[in-house]
Design a protein around this motif. Structure first.
Motif, PDB file in Angstrom:
ATOM      1  N   UNK A 199      56.868  60.516 138.651  1.00  0.00           N
ATOM      2  CA  UNK A 199      57.147  60.408 137.228  1.00  0.00           C
ATOM      3  C   UNK A 199      55.920  59.877 136.509  1.00  0.00           C
ATOM      4  N   UNK A 200      55.261  58.930 137.124  1.00  0.00           N
ATOM      5  CA  UNK A 200      54.002  58.406 136.610  1.00  0.00           C
ATOM      6  C   UNK A 200      53.086  58.194 137.807  1.00  0.00           C
ATOM      7  N   UNK A 201      52.158  59.140 138.054  1.00  0.00           N
ATOM      8  CA  UNK A 201      51.331  59.060 139.250  1.00  0.00           C
ATOM      9  C   UNK A 201      50.275  57.959 139.205  1.00  0.00           C
ATOM     10  N   UNK A 202      49.804  57.639 138.021  1.00  0.00           N
ATOM     11  CA  UNK A 202      48.763  56.619 137.914  1.00  0.00           C
ATOM     12  C   UNK A 202      49.361  55.239 138.170  1.00  0.00           C
ATOM     13  N   UNK A 203      48.549  54.279 138.574  1.00  0.00           N
ATOM     14  CA  UNK A 203      49.079  52.926 138.724  1.00  0.00           C
ATOM     15  C   UNK A 203      49.729  52.459 137.426  1.00  0.00           C
ATOM     16  N   UNK A 204      50.853  51.805 137.542  1.00  0.00           N
ATOM     17  CA  UNK A 204      51.565  51.283 136.381  1.00  0.00           C
ATOM     18  C   UNK A 204      50.966  49.947 135.972  1.00  0.00           C
ATOM     19  N   UNK A 205      50.842  49.727 134.686  1.00  0.00           N
ATOM     20  CA  UNK A 205      50.405  48.428 134.193  1.00  0.00           C
ATOM     21  C   UNK A 205      51.524  47.421 134.428  1.00  0.00           C
ATOM     22  N   UNK A 206      51.170  46.169 134.597  1.00  0.00           N
ATOM     23  CA  UNK A 206      52.194  45.144 134.734  1.00  0.00           C
ATOM     24  C   UNK A 206      53.057  45.123 133.486  1.00  0.00           C
ATOM     25  N   UNK A 207      54.316  44.760 133.651  1.00  0.00           N
ATOM     26  CA  UNK A 207      55.203  44.644 132.499  1.00  0.00           C
ATOM     27  C   UNK A 207      56.597  45.136 132.794  1.00  0.00           C
ATOM     28  N   UNK A 208      57.394  45.181 131.746  1.00  0.00           N
ATOM     29  CA  UNK A 208      58.785  45.601 131.844  1.00  0.00           C
ATOM     30  C   UNK A 208      58.895  47.087 131.499  1.00  0.00           C
ATOM     31  N   UNK A 209      59.634  47.818 132.343  1.00  0.00           N
ATOM     32  CA  UNK A 209      59.853  49.249 132.160  1.00  0.00           C
ATOM     33  C   UNK A 209      61.353  49.534 132.148  1.00  0.00           C
ATOM     34  N   UNK A 210      61.696  50.712 131.621  1.00  0.00           N
ATOM     35  CA  UNK A 210      63.086  51.161 131.624  1.00  0.00           C
ATOM     36  C   UNK A 210      63.124  52.643 131.931  1.00  0.00           C
ATOM     37  N   UNK A 211      63.925  53.011 132.927  1.00  0.00           N
ATOM     38  CA  UNK A 211      64.196  54.413 133.230  1.00  0.00           C
ATOM     39  C   UNK A 211      65.512  54.782 132.557  1.00  0.00           C
ATOM     40  N   UNK A 212      65.527  55.918 131.871  1.00  0.00           N
ATOM     41  CA  UNK A 212      66.737  56.401 131.222  1.00  0.00           C
ATOM     42  C   UNK A 212      67.084  57.769 131.820  1.00  0.00           C
ATOM     43  N   UNK A 213      68.300  57.889 132.349  1.00  0.00           N
ATOM     44  CA  UNK A 213      68.780  59.119 132.979  1.00  0.00           C
ATOM     45  C   UNK A 213      69.834  59.758 132.075  1.00  0.00           C
ATOM     46  N   UNK A 214      69.645  61.013 131.696  1.00  0.00           N
ATOM     47  CA  UNK A 214      70.600  61.732 130.843  1.00  0.00           C
ATOM     48  C   UNK A 214      71.738  62.275 131.711  1.00  0.00           C
ATOM     49  N   UNK A 215      72.643  61.397 132.093  1.00  0.00           N
ATOM     50  CA  UNK A 215      73.740  61.767 132.974  1.00  0.00           C
ATOM     51  C   UNK A 215      74.824  62.559 132.245  1.00  0.00           C
ATOM     52  N   UNK A 216      74.956  62.356 130.945  1.00  0.00           N
ATOM     53  CA  UNK A 216      75.964  63.078 130.171  1.00  0.00           C
ATOM     54  C   UNK A 216      75.760  64.578 130.211  1.00  0.00           C
ATOM     55  N   UNK A 217      74.526  65.027 130.032  1.00  0.00           N
ATOM     56  CA  UNK A 217      74.230  66.464 130.062  1.00  0.00           C
ATOM     57  C   UNK A 217      74.479  67.043 131.453  1.00  0.00           C
ATOM     58  N   UNK A 218      74.143  66.267 132.484  1.00  0.00           N
ATOM     59  CA  UNK A 218      74.366  66.709 133.860  1.00  0.00           C
ATOM     60  C   UNK A 218      75.856  66.966 134.109  1.00  0.00           C
ATOM     61  N   UNK A 219      76.686  65.996 133.760  1.00  0.00           N
ATOM     62  CA  UNK A 219      78.121  66.150 133.997  1.00  0.00           C
ATOM     63  C   UNK A 219      78.745  67.201 133.078  1.00  0.00           C
ATOM     64  N   UNK A 220      78.195  67.364 131.871  1.00  0.00           N
ATOM     65  CA  UNK A 220      78.690  68.393 130.959  1.00  0.00           C
ATOM     66  C   UNK A 220      78.520  69.786 131.567  1.00  0.00           C
ATOM     67  N   UNK A 221      77.366  70.043 132.161  1.00  0.00           N
ATOM     68  CA  UNK A 221      77.123  71.327 132.822  1.00  0.00           C
ATOM     69  C   UNK A 221      78.127  71.559 133.953  1.00  0.00           C
ATOM     70  N   UNK A 222      78.502  70.491 134.641  1.00  0.00           N
ATOM     71  CA  UNK A 222      79.470  70.594 135.732  1.00  0.00           C
ATOM     72  C   UNK A 222      80.913  70.668 135.236  1.00  0.00           C
TER      73      UNK A 222
END
Length: 108
Positions: free
Chosen positions: A46-69
């Motif tokens: 998702x991010x190949x370069x080294x990450x800078x120190x700090x706080x991160x957030x991953x957001x997953x669009x699960x609603x669209x996934x389940x809608x397709x199903x």
């Protein structure tokens, strides 16, 4: 290896969750990367370069996934916040997903 990867498994079907949009946000820079899970439910870099120190957030669009199903879900989005303390390290954040529950952990 450094950077960030993720893997999403559908706990109901026991299969990879294909096509889930994943966005990465940094606490001061906003959105820094976006991708969709591949046929194995993975985003290998998702991010190949080294990450800078700090706080991160991953957001997953699960609603669209389940809608397709055609499956109703209680969680239309899953957000996972985490701290990067070692920019040289690799961070792997897996997500085990179902329509009414999810779990995560720091992978390797």
């Amino acid at each position: 290896m450094s950077g960030l990867s993720t893997h999403v498994l559908d706990a109901v079907s026991g299969t990879p969750a294909v096509g889930i949009r994943v966005s990465l946000f940094h606490d001061t820079e906003g959105e820094v990367a976006t991708a969709a899970t591949d046929a194995d439910g993975r985003v290998p870099e998702l991010l190949p370069a080294p990450l800078a120190e700090g706080k991160y957030r991953l957001s997953f669009d699960t609603g669209s996934y389940f809608e397709v199903l055609g499956t109703p879900t209680f969680y239309p989005e899953v957000s996972i916040s985490f701290n990067v303390t070692d920019p040289r390290a690799h961070y792997h954040v897996p997500l085990l997903l179902s329509p009414f529950a999810y779990s995560t952990y720091r992978g390797s």
